[in-house]
Enzyme design. Structure first.
Site, short mmCIF file in Angstrom:
data_model
loop_
_atom_site.label_atom_id
_atom_site.label_comp_id
_atom_site.label_asym_id
_atom_site.label_seq_id
_atom_site.Cartn_x
_atom_site.Cartn_y
_atom_site.Cartn_z
N LYS A 38 -33.44 -1.65 28.49
CA LYS A 38 -33.26 -2.60 29.59
C LYS A 38 -33.30 -1.93 30.95
O LYS A 38 -33.82 -2.49 31.90
CB LYS A 38 -31.97 -3.40 29.40
CG LYS A 38 -30.71 -2.70 29.81
CD LYS A 38 -29.50 -3.54 29.46
CE LYS A 38 -28.29 -2.67 29.28
NZ LYS A 38 -27.83 -2.06 30.53
N THR A 39 -32.79 -0.69 31.03
CA THR A 39 -32.87 0.01 32.31
C THR A 39 -34.32 0.23 32.68
O THR A 39 -34.72 0.14 33.84
CB THR A 39 -32.15 1.36 32.23
OG1 THR A 39 -30.88 1.16 31.62
CG2 THR A 39 -31.94 1.95 33.60
N ASP A 99 -27.56 -6.07 36.54
CA ASP A 99 -27.47 -5.41 35.23
C ASP A 99 -26.12 -5.74 34.59
O ASP A 99 -25.17 -6.07 35.29
CB ASP A 99 -27.61 -3.89 35.43
CG ASP A 99 -27.91 -3.18 34.13
OD1 ASP A 99 -28.09 -3.86 33.09
OD2 ASP A 99 -27.97 -1.94 34.14
N GLU A 100 -26.03 -5.63 33.29
CA GLU A 100 -24.76 -5.86 32.57
C GLU A 100 -24.15 -7.21 32.97
O GLU A 100 -22.95 -7.33 33.23
CB GLU A 100 -23.76 -4.74 32.86
CG GLU A 100 -24.30 -3.34 32.67
CD GLU A 100 -24.38 -2.90 31.21
OE1 GLU A 100 -24.21 -3.76 30.29
OE2 GLU A 100 -24.63 -1.70 30.97
N GLN A 150 -22.42 -7.02 23.92
CA GLN A 150 -21.77 -5.85 24.51
C GLN A 150 -20.80 -6.21 25.62
O GLN A 150 -20.48 -5.38 26.47
CB GLN A 150 -22.83 -4.88 25.04
CG GLN A 150 -23.70 -4.30 23.94
CD GLN A 150 -24.67 -3.25 24.46
OE1 GLN A 150 -24.26 -2.22 24.97
NE2 GLN A 150 -25.95 -3.54 24.34
N ARG A 177 -24.06 3.67 20.55
CA ARG A 177 -24.30 4.82 21.43
C ARG A 177 -25.03 5.93 20.67
O ARG A 177 -25.58 6.84 21.27
CB ARG A 177 -22.99 5.43 21.97
CG ARG A 177 -22.08 4.55 22.82
CD ARG A 177 -22.80 3.89 23.95
NE ARG A 177 -23.23 2.55 23.52
CZ ARG A 177 -24.20 1.88 24.10
NH1 ARG A 177 -24.84 2.37 25.12
NH2 ARG A 177 -24.56 0.69 23.64
#
Length: 785
Positions: A34-35, A226-227, A257, A618
DNA sequence: GTATTATCTAAGTCT
DNA sequence: TAGATAATAC
């Protein structure tokens, strides 16, 4: 060219990055890039004629912002990327609030109270109201105020809200609303904002000043968030208002998340986005479902966990990566054994796979769990870094010095004033300070203004003289604010305030460490000043610039530096957005993870589960789960049961511990030592080398580098090539009763050891000198015999 | 007003 | 266990 840029993306990523106008939502599974989409989308926008000045990009950490900016610079050139407004909600809005401060009657140099300052203020107010601080626990009161603000409820709204007031009466805290009101008043008079105010006041600004709203709507024609799953109501509304005019808004997130409900994050923001913006023709949803990060085992195990949650956006995360190892589950007898197991496993994997320390992360639910891992890693000389916990800027001596800085920039900063008016001691005691604080409240003055008018409170000659000296001191700093750069003035303040002398005169090991921390801070300021002054020689970079930077730094932001090859220890929350080849998720026990405080509601339990999902995803290559059967909690041994989350993983992906407490294989023969409860057995392993003698240990850790910026400063292990030694390194030899030799004090005997490395403090009796306390990492001790 | 000692109580995650 | 606070002596 344009085509080339996006051709580096997969179909779903490319589609998302290519949309220029209109609202859009990207649901991005863990590890799905996504980044990358955000980065490429911004580069693409600019290539298609969007002015970087018109782009606002909100990220979760400042570090993420910095990295993204860098990558955009790499794609299309730095000249384009540098003008984008990119940062966290809090830092971007702090910037806006500074610019517009006059509209809300705040000084341009307003201070940002951190949580400790804010809780202190709440505590003082509770005391001033003569309320019992057991009923009104400052932390709880503060949290309630905080969540009100995050929902854009002012103290007035709060008092007028019968539901909230009824809740407070029910919980025995009928005056909470009053405390809230007084708290806000005090912040205002101090020219200070707490973290929540940065959002709250931005909303006020945009709500009450249509021209300002319009100005920023026109500035930020393209907004990226973002997020998004972790935004709260205040953030949601700010974004909504800013985007209302152009509706070029792109939100990226993963409902699976969402882990910040406890601080007001509302998962509904992402779930409702479609309802809200679906009316626009261009509205699109993109799903990124291909995971590039992890093995099949990890991806599928994570999917099996999250399927236990009810509320979620449907998606199907998959990967074409290898199957990978099964997820190992380890049962340890105690928390210390768990630490040893993890350290041994890291040691083993480094040997087997040539992995670097920075390939490993140890993730836990609570900061308090870090200790056993620190100890075990240190024994094996494996370098590590702890994120979170007591950060550099929260250390007493640092906060003290920064309080002087704050006072220089904003003399009405009440918390800063209370902190340093009598430190170093200058004979202005508690009662005097109390009079000033109460007087300021009664006369509705700022604390500084009251201080200058102390005689009105009947403060007599001698004390008044001392106060005047203090006033003169602070004023002498103030005149230099715009003239000297941050470092020069910082240094002046450190020495003229008497702080440096005070710390220098304290020759105890802790005192020495504190003095060095101050030096570290000043070194960091030097770097800050030089870097920026060079970039723009016409403009000096002032102390208040430095303070702005410092107030909103997070732990994740501070890992620049040469010496980064370390195992990362952090909470799962802090690990969001990061990835590591090898991940240990530790403390998987009922009442710890999931936390006992989450057992009451399904919502909270689901959040814990998402947290576990975040932790597991992660990992790139290998994930290991562990739990202990007993653990020290609040100083007592408690018995633990394995976490339900272990059971929730499809067992196909797991390698469970043996049921009998006896390993059938010797694959990790160090396990034996745990199962048989023998500590340190592993140290006899044949990997030993005599190099141990030269292995750095607690006693000869190099002093901190004089040029290292403070963000480097973390509790770090003694760095070393990791070679577990047959003979333990000297840190081990220094035990109570040992005879040691000190360069200055001569021969002595260790009476006691306490503190945690690297701050192990030894009490040593020297026949010639008497009893001394020494920090092992500074005292160059040799063990006799 | 300050320094030292004794007692209490707290540990969930973060900008 | 440890840091914060209250109590005590100077």
């Amino acid at each position: 060219m344009v085509h080339d840029l996006l051709s580096q993306l997969n179909d779903a990523q490319r589609a998302a990055a290519a949309q220029i106008n209109g609202p859009m939502m990207v649901i991005a599974g863990a590890g799905s890039g996504k980044t990358r989409v955000l980065t490429f989308r911004i580069a693409h926008l600019i290539q298609n004629g969007v002015d970087p000045f018109n782009i606002l990009s909100l990220t979760f950490t400042n570090k993420a912002a910095k990295e993204m900016k860098h990558r955009i610079g790499d794609l299309i050139g730095e000249t384009h990327s540098k003008d984008i407004w990119m940062g966290t909600f809090h830092s971007i809005f702090a910037r806006i609030l500074r610019i517009e401060s006059e509209h809300i009657n705040y000084p341009r140099n307003f201070t940002i109270y951190d949580t400790a300052d804010a809780k202190n203020l709440v505590k003082d107010i509770i005391k001033e109201f003569n309320l019992d601080d057991k009923t009104y626990k400052p932390g709880i009161v503060y949290n309630r105020i905080s969540s009100a603000k995050n929902n854009l409820i002012s103290s007035q709204d709060y008092i007028n809200n019968s539901d909230l007031m009824a809740e407070d009466r029910m919980s025995g805290k009928p005056r909470l609303g009053e405390i809230f009101a007084q708290y806000d008043l005090r912040l205002f008079k101090a020219g200070a904002m707490d973290f929540d105010d940065l959002l709250f006041k931005t909303n006020v600004l945009l709500r009450d000043f249509p021209s300002i709203l319009l100005k920023y709507q026109e500035k930020f024609q393209y907004i990226l968030v973002d997020e998004y799953q972790d935004t709260n109501f205040a953030q949601y509304l700010i974004v909504k208002q800013l985007a209302a005019r152009h509706a070029n808004i792109c939100v990226v997130g993963d409902d699976a998340q969402s882990i910040y409900a406890f601080r007001g994050a509302n998962i509904q923001n992402i779930l409702n986005f479609q309802k809200e913006y679906g009316i626009y023709d261009e509205f699109s949803i993109y799903k990124l479902e291909q995971n590039y990060r992890s093995t099949k085992t990890i991806v599928n195990a994570a999917n099996s966990i999250i399927s236990n949650n009810k509320e979620q956006i449907k998606k199907d995360v998959w990967t074409s990566n290898d199957e990978g190892d099964k997820i190992k589950v380890h049962k340890a007898a105690t928390d210390n054994d768990e630490g040893q197991f993890v350290a041994n496993q890291i040691f083993y994997l480094r040997q087997q796979n040539g992995a670097a320390p920075s390939d490993f992360a140890i993730l836990y639910r609570t900061n308090a769990q870090s200790r056993s891992f620190e100890e075990a890693l240190r024994k094996l000389n494996i370098p590590y870094r702890i994120y979170g916990g007591l950060s550099f800027y929260q250390r007493k001596e640092i906060k003290d010095l920064i309080s002087y800085f704050r006072l220089a920039c904003n003399p009405n900063d009440e918390e800063a004033m209370k902190r340093v008016i009598n430190y170093p001691k200058r004979g202005i005691g508690d009662t005097t300070v109390q009079k000033i604080v109460v007087g300021a409240t009664e006369k509705n003055l700022g604390i500084w203004d009251m201080l200058e008018r102390s005689p009105e409170l009947g403060i007599n000659g001698a004390t008044w003289n001392k106060i005047q000296e203090f006033i003169t001191l602070i004023k002498s700093f103030r005149v230099a604010l715009d003239v000297r750069n941050a470092y020069d003035l910082g240094h002046q303040i450190a020495s003229e305030s008497g702080l440096l002398k005070e710390l220098y005169s304290d020759r105890t090991p802790e005192g020495v460490a504190r003095y060095e921390n101050i030096q570290e801070l000043l070194n960091g300021m030097k770097e800050f000043s030089d870097r920026l002054d060079d970039a723009n020689p016409l403009q000096i970079h002032t102390l208040s610039d430095f303070l702005i930077d410092v107030a909103l730094l997070t732990d994740a932001d501070q890992d620049k530096g040469e010496d980064n090859d370390r195992v990362s220890l952090m909470t799962i929350h802090a690990s969001k957005g990061l990835e590591f080849p090898y991940v240990n998720i530790v403390g998987l026990e009922e009442n710890l993870f999931p936390s006992q405080l989450s057992l009451n509601s399904r919502e909270e339990m689901e959040e814990e589960r998402r947290l576990f999902y975040v932790a597991l995803t992660r990992a790139e290559k290998k994930a290991t789960l562990s739990y202990a059967l007993t653990r020290y909690r609040w100083g007592q041994i408690s018995h633990c049961e394995p976490s339900r989350f272990i059971e929730e993983i499809d067992e196909r992906f797991l390698e469970m511990p043996e049921e009998t407490q006896r390993p059938s294989s010797t694959r990790f023969d160090q396990e034996r030592s745990h199962f048989f409860g023998v500590n340190n057995r592993f140290s006899q392993k044949p990997t030993t080398s005599p190099a141990a003698a030269s292995a750095p240990s607690a006693r000869n850790e190099p002093p901190p580098s004089p040029i290292a910026p403070p963000r480097n400063f973390k509790k770090v292990s003694t760095s070393a090539p990791a070679i577990p030694s047959g003979e333990y390194s000297s840190a081990e030899e220094i035990i109570v009763g040992a005879e040691v030799m000190h360069d200055k004090f001569g021969k002595g005997k260790v009476i006691a050891l306490d503190g945690q490395a690297p701050d192990v403090k030894a009490t040593i009796f020297f026949p010639k000198e008497g009893q001394k306390q020494l920090l092992l990492r500074f005292a160059k001790l040799k063990v006799m015999g």
